[in-house]
Design a protein around this motif. Structure first.
Motif, short mmCIF file in Angstrom:
data_model
loop_
_atom_site.label_atom_id
_atom_site.label_comp_id
_atom_site.label_asym_id
_atom_site.label_seq_id
_atom_site.Cartn_x
_atom_site.Cartn_y
_atom_site.Cartn_z
N HIS A 1 3.00 1.90 -3.45
CA HIS A 1 1.25 2.21 -4.59
C HIS A 1 1.19 3.40 -4.87
O HIS A 1 0.84 4.45 -4.86
CB HIS A 1 0.42 0.91 -3.60
CG HIS A 1 -0.68 2.24 -5.02
ND1 HIS A 1 -1.70 1.93 -6.60
CD2 HIS A 1 -2.54 2.85 -4.61
CE1 HIS A 1 -1.56 2.05 -6.90
NE2 HIS A 1 -3.09 2.75 -5.71
N GLU A 2 1.00 3.85 -3.06
CA GLU A 2 0.90 5.13 -2.36
C GLU A 2 1.92 6.45 -3.14
O GLU A 2 2.22 7.60 -3.98
CB GLU A 2 0.85 5.61 -1.00
CG GLU A 2 -0.10 6.78 -0.58
CD GLU A 2 0.14 6.89 0.65
OE1 GLU A 2 -0.18 8.59 0.65
OE2 GLU A 2 -0.09 6.46 1.11
N ARG B 1 -3.89 9.92 10.23
CA ARG B 1 -4.44 10.21 9.83
C ARG B 1 -6.51 9.51 10.00
O ARG B 1 -7.36 10.45 9.93
CB ARG B 1 -5.14 9.36 7.98
CG ARG B 1 -3.81 9.77 6.97
CD ARG B 1 -3.37 8.71 5.87
NE ARG B 1 -2.71 9.22 4.39
CZ ARG B 1 -2.08 7.91 3.55
NH1 ARG B 1 -2.03 7.08 4.60
NH2 ARG B 1 -1.13 8.68 3.21
N LYS C 1 4.42 5.40 -6.12
CA LYS C 1 4.14 5.54 -7.42
C LYS C 1 5.93 4.73 -7.14
O LYS C 1 6.25 4.83 -8.43
CB LYS C 1 4.10 6.24 -8.36
CG LYS C 1 2.40 6.86 -7.66
CD LYS C 1 2.06 8.24 -8.84
CE LYS C 1 0.97 8.07 -8.15
NZ LYS C 1 0.44 9.20 -7.80
N LEU D 1 5.22 10.68 1.60
CA LEU D 1 3.40 9.65 1.79
C LEU D 1 3.29 10.67 1.74
O LEU D 1 1.34 11.38 2.21
CB LEU D 1 3.33 9.57 3.15
CG LEU D 1 3.40 7.64 3.04
CD1 LEU D 1 3.34 7.10 4.74
CD2 LEU D 1 2.72 6.60 1.66
N THR E 1 -6.18 16.24 -3.65
CA THR E 1 -6.05 15.57 -2.26
C THR E 1 -7.20 16.48 -1.49
O THR E 1 -6.31 17.74 -1.98
CB THR E 1 -5.01 15.16 -1.36
OG1 THR E 1 -4.10 16.16 -1.15
CG2 THR E 1 -4.87 14.16 -2.06
N ALA F 1 1.16 -1.03 -0.54
CA ALA F 1 -0.32 0.26 -0.19
C ALA F 1 0.27 1.34 0.32
O ALA F 1 0.79 2.72 -0.20
CB ALA F 1 -1.31 0.15 1.32
N TYR F 2 1.82 1.48 0.83
CA TYR F 2 2.86 2.75 0.81
C TYR F 2 3.14 2.38 0.12
O TYR F 2 3.21 3.69 -1.41
CB TYR F 2 3.99 2.20 1.99
CG TYR F 2 5.12 2.73 1.86
CD1 TYR F 2 5.01 4.48 2.05
CD2 TYR F 2 6.16 2.91 1.80
CE1 TYR F 2 6.07 5.33 1.85
CE2 TYR F 2 7.37 3.95 0.92
CZ TYR F 2 7.40 5.01 1.35
OH TYR F 2 8.40 5.98 1.97
#
Length: 548
Positions: free
Chosen positions: A184-185, A266, A187, A369, A475, A181-182
């Protein structure tokens, strides 16, 4: 094998500070070995750095498109890097990875902070060259002398806690889903490789585990980000939140936020945004625009909490404490700031750049991130967002021994009239006086006291609309920061990008990126008038929008 970063963001200075980047048009062994040594010594605990071979630089900035490196030379250069690594005492081996950037082949040399400081490198490539400890000074690698040499020698047996091995966790405790997940975030190209690598090889590649094959152990930063339950391996690494409904101290809600620290951060921000932050709208019949403000500006809260997560010590086992009162939010973390920052500096300066960081690896992950920017931008962003919102100034406190760090964000109170809370939409409405205008075609026989008010677009409405047009896929955090920048550019026209970066607390690269988007849609433009220096001004297109 790919690196756990986004190379485009890295080269544009979006992921880490410019001081941690070195660009080389071609292969220069003498300069490169000095820079490798300097990054390995990591005098300021920044986390090492990156050397980009095949990209020319000017004043520390990359010149793009890149010159590139002939693909046929890759094996030869990698062999030379290995040879240079053996020249360092003690030996130190950086991580090398080729990439394609804008159609050109480049070589990225990742130099994480070393565990055996100080490192020495030869001053020249001659056989009788003397060896010296090199450090980073701005964007240059220099020989450590005087106080800097003393500081480096004091670091000899001191590895930041977040980069130390965890004696309880194993590589098997890492959660592959969290790691992917990291990747992917951010890239990272390593995401694709992660599906084929063993957990041990993936952990080594991300530098979240160290040691020989028979005793490979996670580092603490890896545990905090990539274990589902870090509190099984570290003492109380969570955030505690207490929401006081009044000043009695008896009516409160207590919540514990656990799990990977990026998820904690978050989750706390989302909780406060959904339950605490409230917009106040004061309608004044004598003005076209309503007055809008928040009890707490989100940007200030985000920066303050991110700062606590970044800079607290995870070694001493004290959680971050968030106390929410009707008139303020308090964020308490332990210990206090790293010297030379002290209570006096906190009171006197609105922009503070730490000489060294407590958590170099945690900072790198948070920056990737986009949860923090570093570069000393946090305090200016807090002061600026509080000022724009019309809030009282924030307070930053510690004691003489720097045993704690307390951030206090005072609420802006609606002094005109007690707001009518609308918890569903986080908007409180107040009307001053009586509406003086009726909308066209209003029913003259309407019940007395029923006001058919003319609807006006407020300044805030228009800015929000422009930001939504400009940052369609952005975002909420990006849109908030862009709105902060645009509002400042309207109020203080004629400044250049570095000035806006200082005033907003955003990084220069972020400001330049936002301005490019605003220019593309014709809302701002650069002009040499009225001074020869030049600056940014709003266009007639935006000015007409603001007149509505």
């Amino acid at each position: 094998m790919s690196l756990p970063v986004n190379v485009e963001d890295l080269i544009h200075g979006k992921a880490i500070e410019w001081e941690r980047l070195e660009f080389k048009k071609g292969w220069n062994p003498e300069d490169i070995v000095h820079t490798v040594c300097a990054f390995a010594n990591d005098l300021n605990n920044w986390g090492g750095g990156y050397i980009i071979v095949g990209v020319e630089e000017e004043n520390g900035q990359p010149i793009l498109p890149p010159e590139g490196v002939p693909q046929s030379q890759f094996d030869k250069i990698q062999g030379k890097v290995l040879s240079l690594a053996h020249q360092l005492l003690p030996n130190y081996f950086p991580i090398i990875q080729p990439y394609i950037l804008q159609g050109k082949h480049i070589l990225v040399i990742w130099c994480p902070a070393g565990d055996n400081r100080p490192y020495l490198a030869p001053s020249t490539q001659g056989t009788k060259a003397e060896r010296h400890p090199y450090i980073r000074y701005g964007s240059r690698s220099i020989i450590a002398k005087g106080d800097n040499l003393k500081r480096l020698q004091e670091l000899a047996a001191r590895i930041p806690f977040d980069d130390r091995l965890n004696g309880i966790a194993t590589v098997g405790d890492f959660d592959l889903g969290l790691i992917q997940a990291y990747l992917h975030e951010v890239k990272s190209d390593l995401l694709e490789d992660s599906r084929k690598l063993s957990s041990e090889d993936l952990s080594r590649q991300m530098y979240i585990a160290k040691g020989p094959d028979e005793n490979l152990r996670p580092v603490n930063a890896g545990v905090l980000f990539f274990c589902k339950n870090p509190d099984q391996f570290l003492s109380r690494p969570w955030i505690e939140l207490v929401w006081h409904k009044n000043f009695s101290g008896k009516d409160f809600t207590e919540k514990y936020f656990k799990g990977p620290i990026q998820d904690q951060l978050r989750a706390v921000l989302a909780f406060i945004q959904n339950n605490i932050i409230q917009e106040h709208v004061i309608k004044n019949p004598e003005k076209a625009e309503a007055t809008r403000f928040y009890n707490f500006p989100f940007v200030a809260l985000e920066e303050a909490l991110s700062n606590a997560v970044y800079h607290k010590s995870y070694e001493i086992g004290s959680p971050i404490e968030v106390q929410i009162w009707p008139d303020k939010i308090e964020i308490l973390s332990y210990p206090g700031p790293v010297p030379p920052v002290n209570a006096q500096i906190l009171q006197q300066q609105k922009r503070i750049v730490a000489r060294e960081y407590r958590n170099r690896r945690i900072g790198d992950f948070l920056k990737e991130l986009k949860l923090t920017e570093g570069r000393g931008t946090g305090f200016p962003a807090i002061y600026r967002s509080m000022d724009i919102n019309g809030s009282p100034e924030p307070k930053f406190e510690t004691d003489k021994d720097c045993t704690y760090f307390l951030t206090v964000l005072p609420a802006r109170i609606n002094n005109e009239q007690e707001p009518l809370a609308n918890k569903g939409s986080n908007v409180a409405l107040s009307t001053i006086g009586k509406a003086q205008s009726k909308s066209e075609g209003a029913d003259e026989g309407a019940d007395e006291g029923a006001n058919n008010e003319t609807i006006f677009y407020t300044h805030d409405d228009i800015l929000g609309h422009i930001i939504n047009l400009t940052f369609v896929d952005g975002t909420s955090n990006m849109k908030t920061n862009a709105k902060l920048l645009l509002n400042l550019m309207i109020q203080e026209q004629g400044k250049r990008a570095p000035d806006y970066a200082i005033d907003t607390g955003l990084s220069l690269s972020t400001v330049e990126r936002y301005i490019r988007k605003l220019k593309r849609l014709g809302f701002v433009n650069f002009s040499q008038q009225p001074t020869n220096v030049g600056g940014y001004f709003i266009t007639d297109k935006l000015a007409k929008q603001l007149e509505k």
